[in-house]
Write an enzyme that holds these catalytic residues in place. Sequence first.
Site, PDB file in Angstrom:
ATOM      1  N   CYS A  28     -13.071   1.658 -15.465  1.00  0.00           N
ATOM      2  CA  CYS A  28     -13.404   3.073 -15.245  1.00  0.00           C
ATOM      3  C   CYS A  28     -12.116   3.883 -15.225  1.00  0.00           C
ATOM      4  CB  CYS A  28     -14.175   3.230 -13.937  1.00  0.00           C
ATOM      5  SG  CYS A  28     -15.052   4.801 -13.778  1.00  0.00           S
TER       6      CYS A  28
ATOM      7  N   GLU B 270       0.819  -1.207   0.000  1.00  0.00           N
ATOM      8  CA  GLU B 270       0.000   0.000   0.000  1.00  0.00           C
ATOM      9  C   GLU B 270       0.856   1.261   0.000  1.00  0.00           C
ATOM     10  OE1 GLU B 270      -3.185   0.453  -0.391  1.00  0.00           O
ATOM     11  OE2 GLU B 270      -3.444  -1.695  -0.684  1.00  0.00           O
TER      12      GLU B 270
ATOM     13  N   CYS C 169     -19.001  -2.359 -18.030  1.00  0.00           N
ATOM     14  CA  CYS C 169     -19.100  -1.964 -16.618  1.00  0.00           C
ATOM     15  C   CYS C 169     -20.334  -2.585 -15.965  1.00  0.00           C
ATOM     16  CB  CYS C 169     -19.170  -0.445 -16.508  1.00  0.00           C
ATOM     17  SG  CYS C 169     -19.323   0.122 -14.808  1.00  0.00           S
TER      18      CYS C 169
ATOM     19  N   CYS D  75     -25.182   4.346 -13.768  1.00  0.00           N
ATOM     20  CA  CYS D  75     -24.140   5.380 -13.720  1.00  0.00           C
ATOM     21  C   CYS D  75     -24.675   6.701 -14.285  1.00  0.00           C
ATOM     22  CB  CYS D  75     -22.907   4.934 -14.507  1.00  0.00           C
ATOM     23  SG  CYS D  75     -21.574   6.151 -14.520  1.00  0.00           S
TER      24      CYS D  75
ATOM     25  N   CYS E 299     -17.116   1.576 -20.700  1.00  0.00           N
ATOM     26  CA  CYS E 299     -18.431   1.558 -20.065  1.00  0.00           C
ATOM     27  C   CYS E 299     -19.271   0.348 -20.497  1.00  0.00           C
ATOM     28  CB  CYS E 299     -19.180   2.855 -20.382  1.00  0.00           C
ATOM     29  SG  CYS E 299     -18.339   4.341 -19.758  1.00  0.00           S
TER      30      CYS E 299
END
Length: 345
Positions: free
Chosen positions: A190, A36, A200, A206, A197
């Site tokens: 995205c 991370e 998606c 959306c 899209c």
Amino acid sequence: MSDAFTNAVLAWFYEHGRHDLPWQQNPTPYRVWVSEIMLQQTQVATVIPYYQRFMTTFPTVEALAAAPEEVVLQHWAGLGYYARARNLHDAAQQVMALGGEFPDNLADLMALKGIGRSTAGAILSLAWQKRGVIMDGNVKRVLSRHFAIAGDSSSAAIQAILWQLADSHTPNQQNRAYTQAMMDLGATLCTRSKPLCLYCPVQHTCQAYRLGTPTAFPQKKPSKSIPTKEAYFLLLENEKGQLLWVKRPPTGIWGGLWCLPELPVAIDLAQELKTRYGLIDAHIEARASFKHTFSHYHLWLKPLYVRGTMLMVNDELSQWCDKEQALTLGLPKPMLTLLAALDDT
DNA sequence: AATGCGGGGAC
DNA sequence: GTCCCAGCATT
């Protein structure tokens, strides 16, 4: 939890998410934590080789805590944002002071150096498999598009809205899968430009897609132009053909790394070389300048090849190195370019 | 709220 | 060239 958005994202993840990233194998708190930190403002493909090397040298938090900061920084050289490495090293020692066990709650995780709200949420979720909420660039993009959030996404007000949205859609069950799913969705579908899209899982709800302008979100305020600075960098050569290297202060650009001596351009060069290095009989050749761009300014580096007799003594913040030794110090990228200037005529 | 902090990938 | 990347610390 019967959130349609959440369920659709989860269902998509099990089919199409990423499941083979290095830190997803044996996802202990230590391994997840290191990943991370490396991944802050740094793309996955860039991180992977650094991560592999780092985990080989420092396989446990004990090993990291016991290592000299010098060695940790060498493993970070080239990755940028070197405060991350210093904080990581500090935090490893913080964890050892806690008995070597990682915190498993938000507040105690955030008390570790270099861990903010999002990274703490990621560790809770991915490593401890507790409920954690993240807000990285991926989540920010997915949510601001799906809910058509207008306004500067870096402002406090919009950030608060996005965190609220993130929290309200983050499930208690299957939390780790959801966390990874949102990052994968942002990274693979995205995307910043040319979002896919058609593939998606939440296209039908959306709002940015409905508006026909998915890439209009997230909105940001216009960026101002960044300044240009310049500085001399000394290829200061002694009679053995070695160069002088100096350890930079812990804060500021290239903090804690070994670099060539930097001098401001607005000085009397000969006078400065004499007072700083006891340099007499100086022979100075300017080499070709080159530009390096940081996130917040441009820097023109002006190499000066300098020979002469030097009376100065070394301290712990400077050392002479031949070229081979220098390459083992862990140099930031522009120093490698400067070294190449030695071979120019 | 604004700024400091790297380097590279994608376009 | 611009924009952004699994952000955080400091002021």
